[in-house]
Design a protein around this motif. Sequence first.
Motif, PDB file in Angstrom:
ATOM      1  N   ARG A  18       0.833  -1.218   0.000  1.00  0.00           N
ATOM      2  CA  ARG A  18       0.000   0.000   0.000  1.00  0.00           C
ATOM      3  C   ARG A  18       0.861   1.260   0.000  1.00  0.00           C
ATOM      4  NH1 ARG A  18      -5.397  -0.814   0.849  1.00  0.00           N
ATOM      5  NH2 ARG A  18      -5.958  -2.880   1.577  1.00  0.00           N
ATOM      6  N   ILE A  19       1.941   1.245   0.753  1.00  0.00           N
ATOM      7  CA  ILE A  19       2.838   2.405   0.775  1.00  0.00           C
ATOM      8  C   ILE A  19       3.435   2.634  -0.608  1.00  0.00           C
ATOM      9  CG2 ILE A  19       5.055   3.271   1.643  1.00  0.00           C
ATOM     10  CD1 ILE A  19       4.322   1.865   4.336  1.00  0.00           C
ATOM     11  N   VAL A  20       3.914   1.568  -1.232  1.00  0.00           N
ATOM     12  CA  VAL A  20       4.506   1.700  -2.571  1.00  0.00           C
ATOM     13  C   VAL A  20       3.484   2.269  -3.548  1.00  0.00           C
ATOM     14  CG1 VAL A  20       5.367   0.374  -4.545  1.00  0.00           C
ATOM     15  CG2 VAL A  20       6.293  -0.056  -2.266  1.00  0.00           C
ATOM     16  N   ARG A  21       2.277   1.730  -3.516  1.00  0.00           N
ATOM     17  CA  ARG A  21       1.236   2.217  -4.431  1.00  0.00           C
ATOM     18  C   ARG A  21       0.829   3.648  -4.119  1.00  0.00           C
ATOM     19  NH1 ARG A  21      -3.629  -1.629  -4.547  1.00  0.00           N
ATOM     20  NH2 ARG A  21      -4.233  -0.227  -6.221  1.00  0.00           N
ATOM     21  N   GLY A  22       0.720   3.987  -2.850  1.00  0.00           N
ATOM     22  CA  GLY A  22       0.259   5.315  -2.468  1.00  0.00           C
ATOM     23  C   GLY A  22       1.312   6.401  -2.555  1.00  0.00           C
ATOM     24  N   CYS A  23       2.571   6.033  -2.445  1.00  0.00           N
ATOM     25  CA  CYS A  23       3.641   7.028  -2.405  1.00  0.00           C
ATOM     26  C   CYS A  23       4.444   7.123  -3.696  1.00  0.00           C
ATOM     27  CB  CYS A  23       4.580   6.747  -1.237  1.00  0.00           C
ATOM     28  SG  CYS A  23       3.809   6.980   0.369  1.00  0.00           S
ATOM     29  N   GLN A  25      11.492   7.860  -3.719  1.00  0.00           N
ATOM     30  CA  GLN A  25      12.081   8.312  -2.464  1.00  0.00           C
ATOM     31  C   GLN A  25      11.051   8.432  -1.348  1.00  0.00           C
ATOM     32  OE1 GLN A  25      15.453   8.483  -2.095  1.00  0.00           O
ATOM     33  NE2 GLN A  25      14.773   8.428   0.021  1.00  0.00           N
ATOM     34  N   ARG A  26       9.891   8.974  -1.644  1.00  0.00           N
ATOM     35  CA  ARG A  26       8.851   9.114  -0.623  1.00  0.00           C
ATOM     36  C   ARG A  26       8.432   7.736  -0.092  1.00  0.00           C
ATOM     37  NH1 ARG A  26       3.466  11.699  -2.372  1.00  0.00           N
ATOM     38  NH2 ARG A  26       4.906  13.156  -3.263  1.00  0.00           N
ATOM     39  N   ALA A  27       8.247   6.774  -0.986  1.00  0.00           N
ATOM     40  CA  ALA A  27       7.865   5.424  -0.555  1.00  0.00           C
ATOM     41  C   ALA A  27       8.941   4.822   0.341  1.00  0.00           C
ATOM     42  CB  ALA A  27       7.606   4.527  -1.764  1.00  0.00           C
ATOM     43  N   ARG A  28      10.195   4.958  -0.051  1.00  0.00           N
ATOM     44  CA  ARG A  28      11.296   4.423   0.764  1.00  0.00           C
ATOM     45  C   ARG A  28      11.325   5.087   2.145  1.00  0.00           C
ATOM     46  NH1 ARG A  28      14.556   1.351  -2.669  1.00  0.00           N
ATOM     47  NH2 ARG A  28      14.564   2.000  -4.840  1.00  0.00           N
ATOM     48  N   ASN A  29      11.112   6.389   2.188  1.00  0.00           N
ATOM     49  CA  ASN A  29      11.123   7.101   3.465  1.00  0.00           C
ATOM     50  C   ASN A  29       9.995   6.639   4.381  1.00  0.00           C
ATOM     51  OD1 ASN A  29      13.336   8.569   2.623  1.00  0.00           O
ATOM     52  ND2 ASN A  29      12.156  10.371   2.041  1.00  0.00           N
ATOM     53  N   VAL A  30       8.798   6.484   3.836  1.00  0.00           N
ATOM     54  CA  VAL A  30       7.653   6.054   4.646  1.00  0.00           C
ATOM     55  C   VAL A  30       7.865   4.621   5.138  1.00  0.00           C
ATOM     56  CG1 VAL A  30       5.167   5.562   4.621  1.00  0.00           C
ATOM     57  CG2 VAL A  30       6.041   7.648   3.546  1.00  0.00           C
ATOM     58  N   LEU A  68       1.618  -9.361  -5.979  1.00  0.00           N
ATOM     59  CA  LEU A  68       0.805  -8.727  -4.939  1.00  0.00           C
ATOM     60  C   LEU A  68      -0.160  -7.710  -5.532  1.00  0.00           C
ATOM     61  CD1 LEU A  68       3.730  -8.071  -2.458  1.00  0.00           C
ATOM     62  CD2 LEU A  68       2.048  -9.926  -2.337  1.00  0.00           C
ATOM     63  N   TYR A  69       0.233  -7.141  -6.660  1.00  0.00           N
ATOM     64  CA  TYR A  69      -0.613  -6.143  -7.321  1.00  0.00           C
ATOM     65  C   TYR A  69      -0.371  -6.223  -8.826  1.00  0.00           C
ATOM     66  CZ  TYR A  69      -2.097  -1.662  -9.204  1.00  0.00           C
ATOM     67  OH  TYR A  69      -2.687  -0.692  -9.979  1.00  0.00           O
ATOM     68  N   ARG A  70      -1.447  -6.180  -9.568  1.00  0.00           N
ATOM     69  CA  ARG A  70      -1.385  -6.105 -11.028  1.00  0.00           C
ATOM     70  C   ARG A  70      -2.419  -5.072 -11.449  1.00  0.00           C
ATOM     71  NH1 ARG A  70       0.247 -10.019 -15.040  1.00  0.00           N
ATOM     72  NH2 ARG A  70       0.337 -11.554 -13.382  1.00  0.00           N
ATOM     73  N   ALA A  71      -1.978  -4.047 -12.159  1.00  0.00           N
ATOM     74  CA  ALA A  71      -2.859  -2.933 -12.533  1.00  0.00           C
ATOM     75  C   ALA A  71      -4.067  -3.405 -13.322  1.00  0.00           C
ATOM     76  CB  ALA A  71      -2.078  -1.888 -13.329  1.00  0.00           C
ATOM     77  N   SER A  72      -3.887  -4.415 -14.170  1.00  0.00           N
ATOM     78  CA  SER A  72      -4.996  -4.885 -14.999  1.00  0.00           C
ATOM     79  C   SER A  72      -6.019  -5.699 -14.214  1.00  0.00           C
ATOM     80  CB  SER A  72      -4.453  -5.725 -16.161  1.00  0.00           C
ATOM     81  OG  SER A  72      -3.796  -6.883 -15.661  1.00  0.00           O
ATOM     82  N   ASP A 125      -6.268  -5.548 -10.287  1.00  0.00           N
ATOM     83  CA  ASP A 125      -6.619  -5.024  -8.977  1.00  0.00           C
ATOM     84  C   ASP A 125      -7.177  -3.611  -9.057  1.00  0.00           C
ATOM     85  OD1 ASP A 125      -5.744  -7.341  -7.582  1.00  0.00           O
ATOM     86  OD2 ASP A 125      -3.674  -6.680  -7.863  1.00  0.00           O
ATOM     87  N   ALA A 126      -8.051  -3.308  -8.137  1.00  0.00           N
ATOM     88  CA  ALA A 126      -8.675  -1.982  -8.084  1.00  0.00           C
ATOM     89  C   ALA A 126      -7.654  -0.938  -7.641  1.00  0.00           C
ATOM     90  CB  ALA A 126      -9.849  -2.005  -7.105  1.00  0.00           C
ATOM     91  N   PRO A 127      -7.835   0.295  -8.081  1.00  0.00           N
ATOM     92  CA  PRO A 127      -6.944   1.360  -7.604  1.00  0.00           C
ATOM     93  C   PRO A 127      -7.178   1.607  -6.117  1.00  0.00           C
ATOM     94  CG  PRO A 127      -8.703   2.267  -8.964  1.00  0.00           C
ATOM     95  CD  PRO A 127      -8.843   0.777  -9.010  1.00  0.00           C
ATOM     96  N   LEU A 128      -6.197   2.235  -5.482  1.00  0.00           N
ATOM     97  CA  LEU A 128      -6.366   2.601  -4.072  1.00  0.00           C
ATOM     98  C   LEU A 128      -7.493   3.607  -3.947  1.00  0.00           C
ATOM     99  CD1 LEU A 128      -2.731   3.188  -2.753  1.00  0.00           C
ATOM    100  CD2 LEU A 128      -4.235   1.287  -2.213  1.00  0.00           C
ATOM    101  N   HIS A 129      -8.282   3.483  -2.923  1.00  0.00           N
ATOM    102  CA  HIS A 129      -9.282   4.504  -2.626  1.00  0.00           C
ATOM    103  C   HIS A 129      -8.544   5.752  -2.179  1.00  0.00           C
ATOM    104  CE1 HIS A 129     -12.525   1.661  -3.011  1.00  0.00           C
ATOM    105  NE2 HIS A 129     -11.930   0.855  -2.155  1.00  0.00           N
ATOM    106  N   ALA A 130      -9.147   6.886  -2.320  1.00  0.00           N
ATOM    107  CA  ALA A 130      -8.497   8.146  -1.947  1.00  0.00           C
ATOM    108  C   ALA A 130      -8.014   8.104  -0.500  1.00  0.00           C
ATOM    109  CB  ALA A 130      -9.453   9.305  -2.166  1.00  0.00           C
ATOM    110  N   ARG A 131      -8.817   7.520   0.392  1.00  0.00           N
ATOM    111  CA  ARG A 131      -8.448   7.445   1.807  1.00  0.00           C
ATOM    112  C   ARG A 131      -7.189   6.595   1.998  1.00  0.00           C
ATOM    113  NH1 ARG A 131     -11.343   3.658   4.293  1.00  0.00           N
ATOM    114  NH2 ARG A 131      -9.788   2.773   5.603  1.00  0.00           N
TER     115      ARG A 131
END
Length: 149
Positions: free
Chosen positions: A20-25, A83-88, A130-134, A136-142
Motif C-alpha cells: 500500500r505504501i509503494v502504491r500510495g507514495c 524516495q517518498r515510498a522508501r522514506n515512509v 501482490l498487485y497487477r494494474a490490470s 486489482d482496483a486502484p487505491l481509494h483516496a483514503r
Amino acid sequence: MARVGHLVRRKQSEIERITRIVRGCFDPNQVRSTQPGQIKRIILIGPYARRSWYEDRHTIAFSDYEFWIVVNHPLFKDERCWQRARNVIHRELGNRCAVGLEIFSKADIRIARVERDTFILDRIEAGVTLYRASRDAPLHAREGREARP
C-alpha cells in the motif's frame, strides 16, 4: 492478503502495508514524461515468496522483503519517484524488517524475455504477484492518503 496466506499474520500485514505504501507514495510527477506514470505490477520475490524465510529472535537475523516493481515507462524508474515510498517504509517499519525495492520497466521485462535472462524471468515466475494494474482496483483516496507521510 490471500496471496501470501502461507506466511504468519504479522508478515502478511507487513507485506500488505509495504504494498500500500509503494502504491500510495509512488510519485511519477518527479520526472517529466508525455504519459502518466503507472505501476503495472508489484511482485514479492525471495524467501517470503519461496516459503523459505527465516527469523531468529535470539540473533535478530531475518530474511529481507524483496519487492520487484514494474512500471509502464523507463523514466519512472528514477529514484526521485520512489524516495517518498522508501522514506515512509523506513519510518513505519524501521529496523523491524529490511525492505528492498527493485524497479523495472515493462521494456526491461520484454528485453529479459528476448534475451532469455533467467535471473529475472525465474524470479518473476517464482514470485508472488501482490498487485497487477490490470486486475486489482486502484487505491481509494483514503488509502492513498494513509500511505503518504
